[in-house]
Write a protein that holds these residues in place. Sequence first.
Motif, mmCIF file in Angstrom:
data_model
loop_
_atom_site.group_PDB
_atom_site.id
_atom_site.type_symbol
_atom_site.label_atom_id
_atom_site.label_comp_id
_atom_site.label_asym_id
_atom_site.label_seq_id
_atom_site.Cartn_x
_atom_site.Cartn_y
_atom_site.Cartn_z
ATOM 1 N N LYS A 283 0.208 26.613 -15.229
ATOM 2 C CA LYS A 283 -0.023 25.503 -14.309
ATOM 3 C C LYS A 283 1.149 24.533 -14.353
ATOM 4 O O LYS A 283 1.780 24.333 -15.394
ATOM 5 C CB LYS A 283 -1.312 24.765 -14.700
ATOM 6 C CG LYS A 283 -1.686 23.573 -13.814
ATOM 7 C CD LYS A 283 -2.988 22.952 -14.285
ATOM 8 C CE LYS A 283 -3.334 21.673 -13.541
ATOM 9 N NZ LYS A 283 -3.529 21.884 -12.104
ATOM 10 N N TYR A 284 1.449 23.948 -13.192
ATOM 11 C CA TYR A 284 2.349 22.801 -13.082
ATOM 12 C C TYR A 284 1.571 21.629 -12.487
ATOM 13 O O TYR A 284 0.544 21.827 -11.830
ATOM 14 C CB TYR A 284 3.535 23.118 -12.161
ATOM 15 C CG TYR A 284 4.566 24.060 -12.736
ATOM 16 C CD1 TYR A 284 5.263 23.742 -13.894
ATOM 17 C CD2 TYR A 284 4.859 25.268 -12.098
ATOM 18 C CE1 TYR A 284 6.220 24.598 -14.411
ATOM 19 C CE2 TYR A 284 5.819 26.131 -12.604
ATOM 20 C CZ TYR A 284 6.491 25.793 -13.764
ATOM 21 O OH TYR A 284 7.447 26.650 -14.273
ATOM 22 N N GLU A 285 2.083 20.427 -12.698
ATOM 23 C CA GLU A 285 1.537 19.237 -12.054
ATOM 24 C C GLU A 285 2.621 18.610 -11.188
ATOM 25 O O GLU A 285 3.799 18.607 -11.563
ATOM 26 C CB GLU A 285 1.046 18.232 -13.096
ATOM 27 C CG GLU A 285 -0.215 18.693 -13.810
ATOM 28 C CD GLU A 285 -0.734 17.674 -14.821
ATOM 29 O OE1 GLU A 285 -0.040 16.640 -15.037
ATOM 30 O OE2 GLU A 285 -1.810 17.906 -15.398
ATOM 31 N N ASP A 286 2.211 18.064 -10.054
ATOM 32 C CA ASP A 286 3.174 17.564 -9.072
ATOM 33 C C ASP A 286 4.066 16.447 -9.610
ATOM 34 O O ASP A 286 5.227 16.337 -9.228
ATOM 35 C CB ASP A 286 2.436 17.075 -7.817
ATOM 36 C CG ASP A 286 1.816 18.223 -7.031
ATOM 37 O OD1 ASP A 286 2.279 19.372 -7.197
ATOM 38 O OD2 ASP A 286 0.864 17.976 -6.264
ATOM 39 N N ALA B 211 7.934 17.339 -14.263
ATOM 40 C CA ALA B 211 9.023 18.282 -13.993
ATOM 41 C C ALA B 211 8.569 19.717 -14.229
ATOM 42 O O ALA B 211 7.841 20.007 -15.186
ATOM 43 C CB ALA B 211 10.222 17.963 -14.892
ATOM 44 N N LYS B 212 9.001 20.610 -13.359
ATOM 45 C CA LYS B 212 8.671 22.026 -13.491
ATOM 46 C C LYS B 212 9.775 22.707 -14.297
ATOM 47 O O LYS B 212 10.918 22.772 -13.859
ATOM 48 C CB LYS B 212 8.521 22.684 -12.115
ATOM 49 C CG LYS B 212 7.356 22.133 -11.307
ATOM 50 C CD LYS B 212 7.236 22.816 -9.954
ATOM 51 C CE LYS B 212 6.052 22.259 -9.168
ATOM 52 N NZ LYS B 212 5.912 22.908 -7.842
ATOM 53 N N GLY C 33 3.879 32.337 -12.096
ATOM 54 C CA GLY C 33 4.049 31.083 -11.378
ATOM 55 C C GLY C 33 5.205 30.261 -11.882
ATOM 56 O O GLY C 33 5.518 29.198 -11.320
ATOM 57 N N SER C 34 5.872 30.719 -12.950
ATOM 58 C CA SER C 34 6.985 29.954 -13.505
ATOM 59 C C SER C 34 8.131 29.830 -12.508
ATOM 60 O O SER C 34 8.376 30.733 -11.700
ATOM 61 C CB SER C 34 7.500 30.623 -14.785
ATOM 62 O OG SER C 34 8.644 29.950 -15.283
ATOM 63 N N VAL C 35 8.839 28.722 -12.605
ATOM 64 C CA VAL C 35 10.099 28.582 -11.883
ATOM 65 C C VAL C 35 11.159 29.379 -12.629
ATOM 66 O O VAL C 35 10.998 29.744 -13.791
ATOM 67 C CB VAL C 35 10.522 27.099 -11.776
ATOM 68 C CG1 VAL C 35 9.518 26.305 -10.965
ATOM 69 C CG2 VAL C 35 10.725 26.480 -13.164
ATOM 70 N N ALA D 43 5.156 20.449 -22.445
ATOM 71 C CA ALA D 43 6.553 20.489 -22.890
ATOM 72 C C ALA D 43 7.429 19.609 -22.005
ATOM 73 O O ALA D 43 8.298 18.876 -22.499
ATOM 74 C CB ALA D 43 7.062 21.923 -22.886
ATOM 75 N N ALA D 44 7.201 19.662 -20.687
ATOM 76 C CA ALA D 44 7.987 18.848 -19.765
ATOM 77 C C ALA D 44 7.738 17.360 -19.980
ATOM 78 O O ALA D 44 8.649 16.539 -19.855
ATOM 79 C CB ALA D 44 7.676 19.241 -18.324
#
Length: 460
Positions: free
Chosen positions: A213-216, A219-220, A121-123, A186-187
Amino acid sequence: MYNLKFITLIYFIISSIILFSQDFKKDSTLIRSIYTEALSNGKAYDDLYNLTKNIGQRLSGSLGAEMAVQWGEQTLKKYDFDKVYLQKVMVPHWKRGTRERGFYISNTNDVQQITILALGGSVGTNGILKAPLVMVNSLEELKNTNTDVYKGKIIFLAEAMDANVPTAFEAYGKGFGVRYFAAIEAAKQGAVGVIIRTLSLSENDFPNTGIMKYEDDVAKIPAAAISTNDATLLKKRIEAGEQFTFAMEMDCQQLPDVGSYNVIGEITGSKYPNRIITVGGHLDSWDVGEGAHDDGTGIVHSMEALRILKTVGYKPQNTIRVVFFMNEENGNKGGHTYAEKAIENNEEHIFAIESDAGGFSPRGFEFSKTRDIDFITQFKHLFAPYQLTEFIPGGGGVDISPLGGKFENIGLIGFLPDSQRYFDIHHNNNDVFENVNKRELHLGCASIASLIYLLDKYSN
């Protein structure tokens, strides 16, 4: 003189004991036939070979996953179950891409190339990402930091799985958050990328991927794993005072959701056709290795259990349904769809069994309800000859967990093999057919078939 009521009661008790003993003898004989069929004529190892070698990686949304659905439908039909059908599921479509490289560069211009593996799922990095590297010892330390020291940096999260925990899955459960939340935390600290020590209890050269996981509103940033060997060496060098720049390149991308399927086969219940016992594993895998232990073994365990019961002539009173779930690894859309459709179809689900802990030697089962542990322990003498001794509390599995939210009284059950070696191959290039032992695999099939037999026969 004994009165008639007392004599009648004693007669009833003695008769019940005799009948119960006779039933247990029949159970022992039937279970012996299950194991004989599995060990003498088992099909699971050959079926696993076809799945892993002819199809291989099966990430949701990929061509491999599509081919696996076709393989699953054809293979279930080959065994002539009463029904075989597909259940539509919309699944995420993430692609790793073809470029995945990592280097750490010391302040003396010593350049070391290492293998990195993008977390699921990483960018991507949008070209080459290069920044100073800063080590953090734990996720908690990263969460509780209040400084600008990480801004514009790539973070190396060096936290290891806890080797002092006796069971490998418990250690993984405690360490899972490192992978899952690394990019978010980290972001939040202003980092531009993060690498983690892979989740494994062994020192080896194979990084493991897995869902993150990312959060909206955060930053991704790109996130990847490095092997335990590389992580240990890098940590030692940093602790010795060396400073590094890290360069990474990944071209992963998230594409729109696509259609896929759960693959389902069943033997219709002779007495309660609308009462369902589900047994399954997940058909998808990560895009490294061949998805042999995770979860090809769970797929063939489940299918073979039904084949064995059919072959030994057992006719279940409840419908026994095998499900190849799609998308356990990065979304569990197959599990949620299956549970929703069960409600829509007014089905009654009494038990669900999942095999998703590898194809190693069987040790027992975990149960979501204490009543089911109490129920199964009365049969412990039937399981003892086959070294099945662990009947413990647990959650059952990811794929079947949505059923627990839909059916209050359902018993969720997870297959427990000896999984100490599991995280040597989990989500990495070592998860191949050659690392599955045929005898261990077939013993697992027999243990699951035996459990289904007892649950079906003695469920009210």
